[in-house]
Design an enzyme around this catalytic site. Structure first.
Site, short mmCIF file in Angstrom:
data_model
loop_
_atom_site.label_atom_id
_atom_site.label_comp_id
_atom_site.label_asym_id
_atom_site.label_seq_id
_atom_site.Cartn_x
_atom_site.Cartn_y
_atom_site.Cartn_z
N HIS A 257 -80.49 -8.77 13.13
CA HIS A 257 -80.44 -7.48 13.83
C HIS A 257 -79.23 -6.67 13.40
O HIS A 257 -78.30 -7.20 12.79
CB HIS A 257 -80.39 -7.70 15.35
CG HIS A 257 -79.13 -8.37 15.83
ND1 HIS A 257 -78.88 -9.71 15.64
CD2 HIS A 257 -78.05 -7.88 16.47
CE1 HIS A 257 -77.71 -10.03 16.15
NE2 HIS A 257 -77.17 -8.93 16.65
N ASP B 195 -76.56 -4.32 15.50
CA ASP B 195 -76.25 -4.18 16.92
C ASP B 195 -76.71 -2.83 17.47
O ASP B 195 -76.33 -1.77 16.95
CB ASP B 195 -74.74 -4.33 17.16
CG ASP B 195 -74.27 -5.77 17.01
OD1 ASP B 195 -75.08 -6.69 17.22
OD2 ASP B 195 -73.08 -5.96 16.68
N HIS C 76 -77.08 -8.98 10.97
CA HIS C 76 -76.42 -10.27 11.14
C HIS C 76 -77.26 -11.18 12.02
O HIS C 76 -78.22 -10.74 12.68
CB HIS C 76 -74.98 -10.13 11.65
CG HIS C 76 -74.86 -9.44 12.97
ND1 HIS C 76 -74.97 -8.08 13.12
CD2 HIS C 76 -74.63 -9.93 14.22
CE1 HIS C 76 -74.82 -7.76 14.38
NE2 HIS C 76 -74.61 -8.86 15.08
N ARG D 154 -66.58 -9.82 22.02
CA ARG D 154 -67.04 -8.77 21.10
C ARG D 154 -66.71 -7.39 21.65
O ARG D 154 -66.90 -7.10 22.82
CB ARG D 154 -68.55 -8.88 20.88
CG ARG D 154 -68.98 -8.12 19.64
CD ARG D 154 -70.47 -8.16 19.45
NE ARG D 154 -71.13 -7.21 20.34
CZ ARG D 154 -72.44 -6.99 20.35
NH1 ARG D 154 -73.23 -7.68 19.53
NH2 ARG D 154 -72.98 -6.11 21.16
C1 SIN Z 1 -73.79 -10.82 17.82
O1 SIN Z 1 -74.94 -10.64 17.48
O2 SIN Z 1 -73.01 -9.88 17.96
C2 SIN Z 1 -73.27 -12.22 18.05
C3 SIN Z 1 -72.97 -12.90 16.77
C4 SIN Z 1 -72.45 -14.28 16.97
O3 SIN Z 1 -72.30 -14.73 18.11
O4 SIN Z 1 -72.20 -14.95 15.97
#
Ligand code: SIN
Length: 302
Positions: free
Chosen positions: A106, A108, A265, A280
């Protein structure tokens, strides 16, 4: 690769030539000088995701670092920390089964009118094995896309919707508290169809990049979901070819920052029986529509 900026020597180690660089020599617990912040912004534009080991940032330091790339965002869907609306705790407990936050390819919040320009994730607790994150360069994917597909996509818009993620990972009730994270289903703006161009131009490098992802992109504009599916599936298979990706093994205190509009990612859900805790933040920038023509903001210097 080394770079001397005032009295700071920065060492840059590439993970792959397509994407990813580890940066040593910068102390993110301290405010960044304009020169260092500018260098990091250019490195991010060129390498898409940067990693800084052993930083152990507190929340204020993390927010200050994030704000040197763009204004801090608050986002729908995932409940933030109490008193810190810009910070999300990404957590999975040792005894939690099921999925993992971000556990599919995805970009974000691509379903927002103005998705985050970038995200910052810092590791507090990492499992003894597993729990890696993968990123894929969507400029590398564009460069290698066969010309007929480039010609098809360059003029297309695609529809992004937040709803599929919420439905998939969160029960269809107003608010649901999972063991590790609180997901909210109460934001109607996340459920609206959002039209974005399928191909963007990077504001710093001028490179074209695909802007489609399997979590939120549901169809091409002017086509039904069924008609779009074969195209989206084929393009997505291409977008995450191993040649365009890097995979990162976390250690406690590591900070990663990624160019959200230039990447997809994937958080790997392979650490059952172990705890993983990250924090995050996200920062804002241009809308995807504003990135359909090049407008270089700064020279890439590294
Ligand atoms: C995310 O998608 O922001 C999380 C990525 C992660 O936890 O490695």
């Amino acid at each position: 690769m080394h770079q001397q900026i005032d009295d700071t020597e920065i060492n840059i180690t590439l993970l792959t030539t397509a994407i990813g660089a580890e940066v040593d020599g910068v102390d993110l617990t301290q405010p960044l000088s304009n020169a260092i912040a500018g260098t990091l912004r250019d490195l991010l534009a060129r390498h898409n995701v940067l990693f800084f080991r052993a930083q152990h940032l507190n929340l204020d330091q993390k927010k200050r670092f994030t704000a040197s790339f763009g204004s801090l965002l608050t986002l729908p869907y995932v409940s933030p920390l109490d008193g810190d609306p810009e910070v999300i705790r990404v957590y999975k407990g040792a005894n939690e089964g099921g999925g993992v936050f971000g556990g599919d390819w995805h970009t974000d919040f691509s379903f927002l009118e103005r998705p985050p320009a970038g995200s910052v994730l810092s590791a507090v607790t990492v499992p003894p094995q597993g729990g890696d994150t993968l990123w894929a360069s969507q400029a590398a994917a564009w460069d290698a896309l066969p010309a007929p597909l480039q010609e098809l996509l360059i003029t297309c818009d695609a529809v992004h919707v937040g709803k599929p993620y919420g439905v998939k990972w969160s029960p269809p009730i107003e608010t649901q508290t999972g063991a590790g994270m609180t997901m909210s289903r109460g934001d109607p703006s996340a459920d609206e169809d959002r039209l974005h161009p399928a191909v963007l131009t990077h504001p710093v490098t001028g490179r074209k990049m695909l802007f489609l992802n399997p979590t939120y992109t549901v169809r091409m504009d002017g086509m039904s979901e069924e008609e779009s599916r074969p195209i989206l599936d084929a393009v997505q298979r291409h977008c995450i070819r191993p040649e365009f990706t890097c995979r990162f093994r976390w250690s406690p205190g590591t900070v990663a920052i990624w160019d959200n509009l230039a990447t997809q990612h994937y958080a790997v859900n392979d650490y059952q029986g172990h705890e993983r805790e990250m924090f995050r933040t996200t920062f804002g920038g241009a809308t995807p529509r504003e990135l359909t023509t090049p407008y270089p903001r700064s020279a890439v210097t590294v």
